[in-house]
Design a protein around this motif. Structure first.
Motif, short mmCIF file in Angstrom:
data_model
loop_
_atom_site.label_atom_id
_atom_site.label_comp_id
_atom_site.label_asym_id
_atom_site.label_seq_id
_atom_site.Cartn_x
_atom_site.Cartn_y
_atom_site.Cartn_z
N UNK A 139 1.04 -1.87 0.05
CA UNK A 139 0.06 -0.12 0.25
C UNK A 139 1.22 1.23 0.37
N UNK A 140 0.66 2.68 -0.98
CA UNK A 140 1.34 3.20 -0.98
C UNK A 140 0.57 4.13 -0.75
N UNK A 141 0.68 4.91 0.44
CA UNK A 141 -0.49 5.81 0.71
C UNK A 141 -0.04 6.57 1.89
N UNK A 142 -0.58 7.78 1.90
CA UNK A 142 -0.02 9.41 1.83
C UNK A 142 -1.56 10.30 1.70
N UNK A 143 -0.86 11.69 3.04
CA UNK A 143 -2.19 12.04 3.28
C UNK A 143 -1.33 13.85 3.91
N UNK A 144 -2.47 15.51 3.68
CA UNK A 144 -1.87 15.99 4.29
C UNK A 144 -2.09 15.92 5.30
N UNK A 145 -1.43 17.06 5.74
CA UNK A 145 -0.83 17.18 7.21
C UNK A 145 -0.20 18.26 7.74
N UNK A 146 -1.01 19.31 8.70
CA UNK A 146 -0.75 20.54 8.26
C UNK A 146 -0.38 20.39 9.87
N UNK A 147 0.45 21.62 10.32
CA UNK A 147 1.55 22.36 9.43
C UNK A 147 2.49 21.79 9.33
N UNK A 185 -0.50 21.55 18.52
CA UNK A 185 -0.23 20.50 18.30
C UNK A 185 -0.42 21.46 16.67
N UNK A 186 -0.75 22.29 16.77
CA UNK A 186 -0.84 22.34 14.99
C UNK A 186 -0.46 24.59 14.95
N UNK A 187 0.68 24.28 16.03
CA UNK A 187 1.07 25.83 16.26
C UNK A 187 2.05 25.90 15.64
#
Length: 239
Positions: free
Chosen positions: A22-30, A193-195
């Protein structure tokens, strides 16, 4: 020739490698924006110091599979590729590089692989793994100097992280035919976790990566001239 791989994709990707992994990737901000800016400024510094550089993404929001990222480096016959990540679930004490060779125990290196059963795929390129190991140690040393904190050469684990395939090697490193060093840094900032990372933290990380690449893959007769101030200016302009 250096390939820089800023982590994560603008949309979720699920596909299969030729081995069925499985080739899996995803958005992750910041993180996605931070590491793209860091990678871009490292690339600018390397080019100014005489290197050819390819980024696996043109924009932070681009969606590029891990298979495609490895293929970019393979086609370029990169002397070294680096992945750039940060982890907002970890504090700044967490700093790591990961090679394609793993970490030795009493002089013995582990089998590096991903997947189980018929899909289990082993990284079986000893010369590449040895070069990756050497580069990981050099980059860890230079990152420690630039960031002012210890940077460990570690072995990854993807076990128990569904839907990711189990194993001990990043998929992009498994699929590469060139030396590849995967980088992480703790990015938890002020308990949030978002700064976004501070400019100083981004500058130290970028400077360490640049110095590490140049020490691992030196250009004969040349020495780097890109300073921390140059990198800080680049990062400031991108914010």
């Amino acid at each position: 020739m250096i390939v820089i791989d800023p982590g994560h994709s603008g949309r979720s990707i699920r596909s299969r490698t030729t081995n069925g992994l499985l080739d899996f990737d995803y958005p992750n901000q910041p993180e996605m924006t931070e590491v793209f800016d860091i990678s871009s400024c490292v690339a600018d510094g390397l080019r100014a110091d005489g290197y050819r550089v390819i980024l696996t993404k043109r924009r932070a929001s681009d969606s590029v599979s891990l298979t495609e990222r490895a293929e970019i480096a393979n086609r370029a016959k990169a002397d070294l590729a680096i992945s750039v990540h940060d982890d907002h679930g970890q504090g700044p004490a967490f700093q790591a590089t990961y090679s394609q060779r793993g970490v030795s125990s009493n002089g013995h290196y582990p089998t590096m692989y991903r997947g189980t059963g018929a899909r289990r795929t082993v990284f079986d390129q000893p010369k590449v793994a040895k070069a990756s190991d050497r580069a990981a140690k050099i980059i860890a040393r230079e990152r420690a100097a630039a960031q002012g904190r210890p940077v460990g050469v570690r072995q990854n684990s993807f076990d128990g992280r569904a839907p990711l395939e189990p194993g001990n090697l990043a998929l992009v490193e498994l699929l590469a035919d060139v030396p590849w060093v995967y980088n992480e840094m703790g990015a938890l900032t002020g308990g949030s976790t978002t700064k976004r990372l501070s400019l100083a933290a981004e500058t130290g990380y970028a400077k360490g990566l640049l110095d590490g690449v140049e020490a691992a893959v030196p250009i004969p007769g040349r020495s780097g001239s890109t300073s921390a101030a140059d990198i800080r200016s680049c990062l400031t302009a991108r914010r």
